[in-house]
Design an enzyme around this catalytic site. Structure first.
Site, PDB file in Angstrom:
ATOM      1  N   ASP A 222      27.822  39.797 113.765  1.00 43.31           N
ATOM      2  CA  ASP A 222      27.466  38.294 113.451  1.00 43.31           C
ATOM      3  C   ASP A 222      26.123  38.368 114.017  1.00 43.31           C
ATOM      4  O   ASP A 222      25.542  38.821 114.906  1.00 43.31           O
ATOM      5  CB  ASP A 222      28.250  37.285 114.186  1.00 43.31           C
TER       6      ASP A 222
ATOM      7  N   GLU B   3      31.873  56.570 119.351  1.00 43.10           N
ATOM      8  CA  GLU B   3      32.794  57.249 120.467  1.00 43.10           C
ATOM      9  C   GLU B   3      34.078  57.239 119.966  1.00 43.10           C
ATOM     10  O   GLU B   3      35.116  57.957 120.455  1.00 43.10           O
ATOM     11  CB  GLU B   3      32.825  56.492 121.875  1.00 43.10           C
TER      12      GLU B   3
HETATM   13  C1  NOJ Z   1      26.850  33.525 110.905  1.00 43.44           C
HETATM   14  C2  NOJ Z   1      28.211  33.207 110.653  1.00 43.44           C
HETATM   15  O1  NOJ Z   1      28.586  33.725 109.608  1.00 43.44           O
HETATM   16  C3  NOJ Z   1      28.209  31.560 110.819  1.00 43.44           C
HETATM   17  O2  NOJ Z   1      29.351  31.001 110.059  1.00 43.44           O
HETATM   18  C4  NOJ Z   1      27.894  31.126 111.980  1.00 43.44           C
HETATM   19  O3  NOJ Z   1      27.608  29.733 112.081  1.00 43.44           O
HETATM   20  C5  NOJ Z   1      26.565  31.652 112.606  1.00 43.44           C
HETATM   21  N1  NOJ Z   1      26.483  33.131 112.121  1.00 43.44           N
HETATM   22  C6  NOJ Z   1      26.592  31.614 113.983  1.00 43.44           C
HETATM   23  O4  NOJ Z   1      27.277  32.206 114.856  1.00 43.44           O
END
Ligand code: NOJ
Length: 542
Positions: A219, A273
């Site tokens: 993310d 790893e």
């Molecule tokens: C990207 C995620 O896909 C989204 O849904 C989220 O609000 C933000 N990152 C923060 O984690």
């Protein structure tokens, strides 16, 4: 004499590959599941892991080869689970670790890989690390987050803006300092410049890798570290009255920093790893930055996710141009990927309409590289309006008036025609309209003319015909409303011709046998000049 095997790290993204050389994440169709809205089993109105287990047949029948699950960790759920309080616990609303193990075993038994969402940039403000960090300036975890003295007269330390509105700094009266958050104030950013933080997050990855997960989607992968000198962002020259306020500045000091690339290389070493794992990353970056995320000389992400098709005008020339521009931006050896939907974006069926959603399916699954399908798109789920009093996404509330809520693409999936669409026995966390906005999975599974049947057919075609997984790519035409391309492998040519218009069109695309069409029942031969019905896409064996 044997032909020398080409070095895959040196191949252009449009070159054919040997099918046997492809890794699983290169040849399979990936499927993103927004877990809270997939299937509720425990009757609390939220999708959960047990619910997912009960829907494994759907995944096998569809033919996808890997799933990416949005966060399933312990969370107060202020940002749909992207606000984590414990990275190595399954959140109670989603299930528990034994259920997770059962899910993983169930997927693997069906030869489906599992990719977890990894949220390294921030935690929830209720995470014990942040509670310790904010307790005092002397806390041993103080430096695990990004704390700074306020500016003059209590102002923010600089002009950085949160993506969800307002300053990216929140002042904490207890210690008279501000902490940085790229997203909500309740999502404080971890300080990735601190090696202890990096080590802790590497351990989180190892925890899941040891359990058997096949990889991660990282993310906010491009925003891990910020400018150490905290320099202001410059104004955004494209900012006008229609631009949402969080885009007032260009995020030069927080996005795609060189040091972030080093941290991604470290994450890659951690997954290496373990054999045969993958790293995807959420990377919305300029084309010139893309090679860095794949890694030039240094290995970083296998697949920085490519969202370009979601913003390009839905026209033949524009789509063909976007495909070429993306492929041209890739460094040698990089493997392309294509995304047509996600829990953060408007649904493709609403964007292009139900007829073009069929064309989109065909394109997604036949372009060179890995396709990523967003759960629900296979039945043509549209955006579903969510009344204000049921809204859950904080984005719209914090930046009102721009239609930014992501709830419409996040409502529960309809499985059956019954109340709640078979998603839950109780009122779900987001409304599940009754009747459902499209025919539910069960009905579409029985209908050979449905979008679901088309998805199944094209995925099966990819499996049967290696030219669509490993073949080279050549654009054939992008004029007059038709986008056509060839996929070539060892003398076998597959042609895809897509009519992006509501008109009947004729196009010169080559001769061959029609293998599949978005219009049910179409077959026969193509003698060079092909007649495409309105909104029709075809696959031809040349
Ligand atoms: C990207 C995620 O896909 C989204 O849904 C989220 O609000 C933000 N990152 C923060 O984690």
């Amino acid at each position: 004499m044997d032909r020398p095997t080409p070095d895959p790290d040196a191949l252009a993204p449009t070159a054919p590959r040997s099918p046997a050389s492809l890794a699983w994440w290169q040849e399979r169709v990936l499927y993103q599941i927004f877990v809270p809205s997939f299937q509720d089993a425990d009757g609390d109105g939220f999708g959960d892991l047990a619910g997912l287990i009960s829907r494994l047949d759907h995944l096998s029948d569809l033919g996808i080869g890997a799933v990416w699950l949005t966060p399933i960790y312990a969370t107060p759920f202020e940002d749909a689970g992207y606000d984590v309080t414990d990275f190595t616990q399954v959140g109670a609303r989603f299930g528990d670790l034994p259920t997770f193990d059962r899910l993983l075993a169930g997927l693997h038994a069906r030869d489906i890989r599992l990719i977890l969402d990894f949220v390294p940039n921030h935690t929830s403000d209720r995470h014990p690390w942040f509670r310790e960090s904010r307790a005092s300036r002397a806390s041993p975890r103080r430096d695990w987050y990004v704390w700074r003295d306020p500016g003059p007269e209590g102002s923010a330390p600089n002009n950085w803006l949160s993506r969800f509105g307002g300053s990216a700094w929140t002042h904490d009266a207890r210690t008279d300092q501000s902490y940085y958050h790229a997203f909500l104030p309740s999502q404080p950013d971890l300080n990735w410049r601190n090696p202890e933080v990096r080590r802790a997050m590497h351990e989180v990855m190892r925890f899941w890798l040891r359990r058997g997960v096949d990889g991660f989607r990282i993310d906010a992968a491009a925003v891990l570290a910020e400018d150490a000198a905290l320099r202001d962002d410059p104004p955004n020259p494209d900012f006008d009255g229609d631009t949402p306020p969080p885009e007032r500045f260009r995020r030069l000091r927080t996005d795609s920093q060189v040091v972030t690339l080093d941290y991604l290389a470290e994450l890659r070493r951690v997954v290496e790893e373990f054999p045969d794992r993958v790293l995807l990353g959420e990377v919305d970056t300029a084309p010139d930055k893309l090679p860095g995320f794949y890694g030039e000389g240094t290995r970083r992400l296998h697949l920085p996710l490519n969202y370009r098709l979601l913003s390009v005008p839905w026209k033949a020339a524009a789509l063909a141009g976007a495909v070429d521009a993306f492929l041209d931006a890739l460094p040698p050896g990089a493997w392309p990927n294509w995304v047509l939907g996600s829990h953060d974006k408007a649904r493709i069926a609403s964007r292009v309409g139900p007829a073009q959603a069929r064309v989109a399916a065909l394109m997604l699954l036949t372009l060179p590289g890995t396709p990523m399908l967003f759960a629900g798109d296979e039945i043509g789920m549209p955006n579903v309006p969510v009344p204000v009093d049921r809204m859950r996404d904080p984005f719209e509330r914090l930046v009102p008036g721009y239609g930014l809520s992501r709830d419409p693409s996040r409502v529960p999936l309809p499985w059956t025609a019954g109340p709640g669409g078979g998603f839950s026995a109780v009122e779900p966390w987001l409304p599940a309209p009754c009747p459902p906005p499209v025919a539910p999975v069960a009905a579409q599974a029985r209908d050979p003319a449905s979008l679901l049947s088309l998805y199944r057919a094209v995925i099966a075609l990819r499996r049967r015909r290696p030219e669509f997984r490993a073949g080279g790519y050549a654009r054939l035409r992008a004029e007059g409303g038709v986008f056509a391309y060839a996929r070539d492998l060892d003398g076998v040519r597959g042609i895809v011709a897509l009519n992006l218009t509501p008109s009947r069109l004729e196009a010169e695309v080559g001769t061959g046998r029609i293998l599949l069409s978005t219009r049910p029942g179409r077959g026969g031969a193509c003698e060079g000049r092909l007649c495409l019905e309105p909104h029709e896409g075809v696959v031809i064996a040349a």
